[in-house]
Design an enzyme around this catalytic site. Structure first.
Site, short mmCIF file in Angstrom:
data_model
loop_
_atom_site.label_atom_id
_atom_site.label_comp_id
_atom_site.label_asym_id
_atom_site.label_seq_id
_atom_site.Cartn_x
_atom_site.Cartn_y
_atom_site.Cartn_z
N LYS A 117 0.82 -1.22 0.00
CA LYS A 117 0.00 0.00 0.00
C LYS A 117 0.84 1.26 0.00
CE LYS A 117 -4.56 -1.12 1.80
NZ LYS A 117 -5.63 -0.62 2.68
N LYS A 200 -5.19 -9.29 -7.10
CA LYS A 200 -6.42 -9.44 -6.33
C LYS A 200 -7.49 -8.46 -6.83
CE LYS A 200 -6.69 -7.29 -2.25
NZ LYS A 200 -6.94 -6.91 -0.85
N LYS A 203 -11.10 -2.81 -4.45
CA LYS A 203 -11.84 -1.55 -4.56
C LYS A 203 -10.99 -0.45 -5.15
CE LYS A 203 -13.85 -2.39 -0.05
NZ LYS A 203 -13.85 -2.15 1.37
P1 AMP Z 1 -11.25 -4.70 2.88
O1 AMP Z 1 -12.16 -4.28 1.79
O2 AMP Z 1 -9.80 -4.58 2.51
O3 AMP Z 1 -11.60 -4.12 4.20
O4 AMP Z 1 -11.49 -6.27 3.03
C1 AMP Z 1 -12.57 -6.79 3.77
C2 AMP Z 1 -12.59 -8.30 3.71
O5 AMP Z 1 -12.76 -8.74 2.36
C3 AMP Z 1 -11.30 -8.97 4.21
O6 AMP Z 1 -11.65 -10.14 4.93
C4 AMP Z 1 -10.58 -9.32 2.94
O7 AMP Z 1 -9.71 -10.41 3.10
C5 AMP Z 1 -11.74 -9.66 2.02
N1 AMP Z 1 -11.37 -9.44 0.62
C6 AMP Z 1 -11.06 -8.26 0.03
N2 AMP Z 1 -10.76 -8.44 -1.27
C7 AMP Z 1 -10.87 -9.77 -1.50
C8 AMP Z 1 -10.68 -10.60 -2.67
N3 AMP Z 1 -10.33 -10.07 -3.83
N4 AMP Z 1 -10.91 -11.93 -2.53
C9 AMP Z 1 -11.28 -12.47 -1.34
N5 AMP Z 1 -11.47 -11.75 -0.22
C10 AMP Z 1 -11.27 -10.42 -0.29
#
Ligand code: AMP
Ligand code: TRP
Length: 337
Positions: A117, A200, A203
């Site tokens: 990041k 991956k 967002k």
């Molecule tokens: P975040 O949006 O970074 O707060 O992620 C929230 C949750 O979504 C966490 O448990 C991440 O591991 C999961 N997550 C985010 N992006 C992915 C992805 N591309 N595949 C699987 N899980 C994801």
């Protein structure tokens, strides 16, 4: 170790919209754990994590309410689970300071998410972005959570959480914090970008075509799947045939997770078929799963005052668990009560 109440904790950042990766890797699993009824379930909107990179204040407030609506529309019942936003429960930050003093610089410097990041300009990253995993450990341990469902990308942060719990217990000669288990399960623990099977789905990706957003229209979902990068080969007849084909593997995994099936079963059904046949089936499945959720999110967002009431009530319930655990932690550390 004492017996800990079986308790699940997890969080999602209110930064931008929810993606299919969040839904399949996290949210859908949260709902399954809630409905299994074997654990107390505590789910958080981690706004203090989001501000480790710049967030426009009005956008942050909107994303917080939208994420609350997303949780409920996906099946989180705010009566059964504790659903709240992090900044309303000050105990998270209070415990995080203690953990800043437990975690070692060397541990933090190994965190790959910080390196990703912060990028090339790490000197200009916020101190919060560096300290973030200690706050995440506090989120979990201030509830004495025993299980944490997350996507694959959070694995290293959960190992750090365990290290912090063990070091605290060791340094103060107590058996106070549980050594939390991560729950990284299902076909979609790492949903990949639709444009690049080595990245991956995120967002924050520049390209909106790389991801499916929970709020995308049926047409947008179908278009993104139709245009998703693939290779020219038909689908293989077994899983091994997906080796070296990350884009194909990703679409099969997404199909399996959306269908509550397994990748093996999907491959059996589509063996030998072209993507020109598989993609429309995947698009129909995705639309049938996601459209009711986005419609319900939009409906809930029409009454932001009700969302705020739900969050306030959730924060009260969260505090009732966290406050005694924080109080005891401060006593253990020698803070005069
Ligand atoms: P975040 O949006 O970074 O707060 O992620 C929230 C949750 O979504 C966490 O448990 C991440 O591991 C999961 N997550 C985010 N992006 C992915 C992805 N591309 N595949 C699987 N899980 C994801
Ligand atoms: N770091 C997680 C992410 O970016 C979000 C998060 C914050 C979290 N605190 C947590 C996840 C505690 C699980 C438990 O996805």
């Amino acid at each position: 170790m004492p017996e800990f109440t079986p308790r699940v904790f997890s969080g999602i950042q209110p930064s931008g919209g929810l993606t299919l990766g969040n839904y399949l890797g996290a949210m859908k699993r949260f709902v399954e754990l809630q409905n299994a009824g074997t654990h107390e379930t505590v789910y958080c909107i981690v706004d203090l994590h989001a501000i480790t990179v710049w967030q426009d204040p009005a956008e942050l407030a909107k994303a917080t309410r939208e994420l609350c609506a997303g949780y409920i529309a996906s099946g989180i019942d705010p009566e059964q689970s504790v659903l709240f936003h992090q900044s309303k429960v000050a105990e998270h930050v209070q415990l995080a300071w203690i953990f800043n003093c437990v975690a070692r610089m060397g541990w933090m410097q190994r965190m790959t998410q910080f390196k990703d990041k912060a990028g090339k300009n790490a000197e200009n990253a916020s101190l919060g972005l560096f300290a973030y995993p200690a706050l995440m450990a506090a989120d979990i341990l201030v509830y004495h959570a025993t299980h944490v469902p997350v996507g694959e990308d959070q694995k290293q942060h959960l190992e750090l959480t365990r290290d912090i719990a063990v070091k605290f217990n060791h340094d103060f000669e107590v058996e106070f914090f549980p050594v939390t288990e991560s729950v990284i399960e299902g076909a979609a623990t790492r949903v990949m970008s639709l444009r690049d099977g080595s990245k991956k789905m995120s967002k924050s990706d520049q390209s909106d075509m790389s991801r499916i957003n929970m709020t995308d229209s049926a047409d947008a979902i179908a278009k993104k799947i139709r245009k998703a990068r693939t290779d020219p080969e038909p689908l293989p007849s077994d899983l091994a045939g997906l080796d070296g084909r990350p884009e194909a593997r990703n679409l099969v995994n997404i199909f399996a997770a959306l269908a509550d099936s397994a990748p093996e079963a999907v491959i059996k059904d589509y063996a030998g078929q072209q993507f020109s046949a598989f993609k429309p089936a995947l698009a129909d499945l995705a639309v049938s799963r996601l459209s009711p959720i986005s419609a319900e999110m939009a409906r809930l967002m029409e009454d932001p005052a009700e969302i705020d009431r739900i969050l306030d009530r959730g924060a009260e319930r969260a505090r009732a668990i966290a406050a005694p655990i924080l109080k005891r932690t401060y006593e253990i550390a020698g803070m005069v009560g």
